[in-house]
Design an enzyme around this catalytic site. Structure first.
Site, PDB file in Angstrom:
ATOM      1  N   ILE A 107      55.176  90.833  47.142  1.00 10.72           N
ATOM      2  CA  ILE A 107      56.364  91.019  47.944  1.00 10.72           C
ATOM      3  C   ILE A 107      57.292  89.728  47.609  1.00 10.72           C
ATOM      4  O   ILE A 107      56.988  88.738  48.086  1.00 10.72           O
ATOM      5  CB  ILE A 107      56.088  91.243  49.334  1.00 10.72           C
ATOM      6  CG1 ILE A 107      54.945  92.122  49.681  1.00 10.72           C
ATOM      7  CG2 ILE A 107      56.968  91.416  50.266  1.00 10.72           C
ATOM      8  CD1 ILE A 107      54.244  92.430  50.959  1.00 10.72           C
ATOM      9  N   ASP A 108      58.447  90.213  47.210  1.00 13.09           N
ATOM     10  CA  ASP A 108      59.333  89.111  47.034  1.00 13.09           C
ATOM     11  C   ASP A 108      60.833  89.732  47.207  1.00 13.09           C
ATOM     12  O   ASP A 108      61.570  89.860  46.367  1.00 13.09           O
ATOM     13  CB  ASP A 108      59.419  88.558  45.438  1.00 13.09           C
ATOM     14  CG  ASP A 108      60.124  87.630  45.006  1.00 13.09           C
ATOM     15  OD1 ASP A 108      59.958  86.482  45.968  1.00 13.09           O
ATOM     16  OD2 ASP A 108      60.567  87.459  43.777  1.00 13.09           O
ATOM     17  N   VAL A 109      61.131  89.857  48.463  1.00 13.29           N
ATOM     18  CA  VAL A 109      62.284  90.636  48.922  1.00 13.29           C
ATOM     19  C   VAL A 109      62.991  89.738  49.613  1.00 13.29           C
ATOM     20  O   VAL A 109      62.996  89.249  50.651  1.00 13.29           O
ATOM     21  CB  VAL A 109      61.889  92.007  49.769  1.00 13.29           C
ATOM     22  CG1 VAL A 109      63.121  92.722  50.190  1.00 13.29           C
ATOM     23  CG2 VAL A 109      61.152  92.786  49.009  1.00 13.29           C
ATOM     24  N   LEU A 125      57.450  94.171  44.713  1.00 11.55           N
ATOM     25  CA  LEU A 125      58.436  94.753  45.825  1.00 11.55           C
ATOM     26  C   LEU A 125      59.638  93.521  45.477  1.00 11.55           C
ATOM     27  O   LEU A 125      59.626  92.398  45.893  1.00 11.55           O
ATOM     28  CB  LEU A 125      58.097  94.895  47.056  1.00 11.55           C
ATOM     29  CG  LEU A 125      57.051  95.888  47.253  1.00 11.55           C
ATOM     30  CD1 LEU A 125      56.431  95.972  48.792  1.00 11.55           C
ATOM     31  CD2 LEU A 125      57.478  97.324  47.071  1.00 11.55           C
TER      32      LEU A 125
END
Length: 221
Positions: free
Chosen positions: A142-144, A73
């Protein structure tokens, strides 16, 4: 390439574009490698690649090699995808979700993302995608970010529970968070306190970069 050689002395900007989602996107030669930056932070390669590699190493490269399907993500330039394929030699499927189509265009042009056959890119909002997907994943990264901001929904229980519901048993979540002030420290601690310890094992890794804190969650039940 002359730009690559000179970049060991001084960063050399080779591309700049204003994006509706990410404000300014820049591609720069720095210390002999291409990096992708937003206005105020590194988006791909450079320090961000080191941070996520550190998280993946903590999960274990051999563990990741045995996985079938990984969800990313927040793709940006795709540095974590390159780490999975080039360094870990992951052979399964990778689904990458990125809200900013301009970012994917740059990733394809400068970082050859479109040449990775096992990668499927979906242009979508991470929240929307997690609600809709029917797949189950062994690892969810998760790297949003929008520049230095992290959307609030990432820390809300509704989103977390949905993420956990699409995670396979013995699967992992690798969550990259940015800490700029004490409020962010409190936010991270609250996030972890809401995770059920009977179902999930949680750890925060010692920071390798000043402002990034990695949270690793394993689904044990």
């Amino acid at each position: 390439m002359i730009q690559k050689i000179f970049s060991y002395l001084i960063p050399i900007k080779i591309f700049k574009k204003r994006s509706a989602r990410s404000k300014m996107i820049e591609v720069t030669w720095a210390n002999g490698e291409l990096v992708l930056d937003s206005e105020n932070t590194n988006y791909s390669y450079g320090s961000l690649q080191r941070i996520l590699r550190y998280g993946l190493k903590n999960i274990g490269f051999k563990t990741i090699q045995k996985m079938n399907h990984i969800l990313v993500l927040g793709v940006a330039g795709g540095s974590v995808i390159k780490t999975l394929i080039d360094e870990i030699e992951f052979k399964g499927k990778i689904t990458g979700v990125e809200i900013d189509a301009d970012m994917i265009q740059i990733a394809n042009e400068y970082f050859n993302l479109s040449q990775i056959k096992q990668l499927e890119i979906v242009i979508d909002d991470a929240f929307e995608f997690v609600l809709k997907t029917k797949s189950q994943y062994d690892l969810i990264i998760i790297d949003v970010f929008e520049d230095t901001n992290m959307p609030n929904f990432l820390f809300e229980r509704f989103f977390s529970e949905r993420v956990f519901s699409i995670l396979k048993s013995q699967g992992f979540v690798l969550f990259n968070t940015m800490i700029l002030d004490e409020k962010h420290n409190i936010r991270n601690r609250k996030y972890i306190s809401e995770i059920n310890p009977k179902l999930y094992s949680t750890k925060m890794l010692p920071r390798v970069e000043q402002h990034n804190e990695l949270i690793i969650i394993e689904k044990v039940a």
